[in-house]
Structure formats: C-alpha cells, structure tokens
Design a protein around this motif. Structure first.
Motif, short mmCIF file in Angstrom:
data_model
loop_
_atom_site.label_atom_id
_atom_site.label_comp_id
_atom_site.label_asym_id
_atom_site.label_seq_id
_atom_site.Cartn_x
_atom_site.Cartn_y
_atom_site.Cartn_z
N VAL A 1 -17.48 -14.47 -15.22
CA VAL A 1 -18.40 -13.36 -15.00
C VAL A 1 -18.10 -12.66 -13.68
CG1 VAL A 1 -20.83 -12.77 -14.62
CG2 VAL A 1 -20.21 -14.37 -16.43
N ALA A 2 -17.80 -13.43 -12.65
CA ALA A 2 -17.48 -12.84 -11.34
C ALA A 2 -16.20 -12.01 -11.41
CB ALA A 2 -17.34 -13.93 -10.29
N SER A 3 -15.21 -12.48 -12.15
CA SER A 3 -13.97 -11.70 -12.27
C SER A 3 -14.22 -10.38 -12.99
CB SER A 3 -12.90 -12.51 -13.00
OG SER A 3 -13.21 -12.64 -14.37
N ALA B 1 -10.20 -10.37 -8.68
CA ALA B 1 -10.57 -10.47 -10.10
C ALA B 1 -9.48 -11.19 -10.90
CB ALA B 1 -10.83 -9.08 -10.67
N ILE B 2 -8.23 -10.92 -10.58
CA ILE B 2 -7.12 -11.57 -11.29
C ILE B 2 -7.12 -13.07 -11.02
CG2 ILE B 2 -4.60 -11.74 -11.38
CD1 ILE B 2 -4.54 -8.69 -10.91
N VAL B 3 -7.32 -13.45 -9.77
CA VAL B 3 -7.32 -14.87 -9.41
C VAL B 3 -8.50 -15.59 -10.07
CG1 VAL B 3 -7.63 -16.48 -7.48
CG2 VAL B 3 -6.04 -14.57 -7.27
N MET B 4 -9.68 -15.00 -10.01
CA MET B 4 -10.86 -15.65 -10.60
C MET B 4 -10.73 -15.77 -12.12
SD MET B 4 -14.12 -14.25 -8.56
CE MET B 4 -14.40 -14.68 -6.87
N LEU C 1 -11.34 -9.83 -19.94
CA LEU C 1 -11.71 -8.49 -19.46
C LEU C 1 -11.58 -8.39 -17.95
CD1 LEU C 1 -14.81 -7.55 -21.62
CD2 LEU C 1 -12.66 -6.32 -21.48
N GLY C 2 -11.98 -9.44 -17.24
CA GLY C 2 -11.83 -9.46 -15.79
C GLY C 2 -10.37 -9.39 -15.38
#
Length: 119
Positions: free
Chosen positions: A50-52, A71-74, A91-92
């Motif tokens: 969700v955070a990403s 976002a890519i890392v998360m 999606l993130g």
C-alpha cells in the motif's frame, strides 16, 4: 431492614452472571487481529504494498526523484515477502517506474529537474 447480598469470591457462575460481575469493561479485540496464526510478516508486506502504491502516485505530482525509487524498493520488498496485495504492489512498482520516466522526460525537455508550467 432488607437483606441483600452480593456475590462473594465463591459465588456460583449463575449468581455472578445475574449480578453482572462477569462483564468485561475492556473493548473486545476482533478475532483476526489476535489470531496467533496470522503471520506478522504478511501484514508488514501488505503495508509495504500500500505504501509503494501511495508513494508512486504522489511521485507523479511531486518529488518524483525521491518517491519513485522509494516506491520501487517498497514494491519489490512487498513482492519478495509474498504480499496478499500483489496487485497493489505491482501498481506501486509501475507507478515508481513511471515517476522515473516522467523525471527523465522533464530533464530532457526542460534541461532541469524542476517542474515548470510557464513558458
């Protein structure tokens, strides 16, 4: 003088129930959140997914140089930890990549890392 009695420590369960001493004053916790079988890592992975997604979405508007890679890392961590929200993590990941593409286009067109809407 009327005789009234309150249940003592050895009172039967029925008399305690009648007098209401069995009622707990603490709020009940939903069964799903106190289930020891629910792995903590999967809840954390869902949070990462969700955070990403949120960071990738915000990165399209502001600070894409920081929020895109975050976002890519998360999203990668969420997918590696087998999140239940796989679609949200994907999606993130896509939005994080889109953030970097938008950044590359802006740098190419404007010659700067900042946004400029005026001519």
């Amino acid at each position: 003088m009327a005789l009234t009695s309150t249940p003592g420590p050895r009172a039967s369960r029925a008399s305690r129930a009648f007098h209401g001493s069995h009622i707990s004053r603490t709020p009940r916790v939903p069964r799903a959140s106190r289930d020891p079988r629910a792995p903590r890592a999967s809840r954390e992975a869902d949070g990462l997914a969700v955070a990403s997604f949120v960071l990738g979405l915000l990165g399209l508007l502001v600070m894409n140089i920081l929020l895109g890679p975050a976002a890519i890392v998360m999203a990668s961590l969420a997918l590696a930890r087998s999140t239940a929200r796989r679609g949200r993590a994907l999606l993130g990941l896509a939005l994080g990549v889109a953030d970097l593409v938008v950044l590359a286009v802006l740098v190419t067109v404007n010659g700067t890392v900042s946004w400029s809407f005026g001519g």
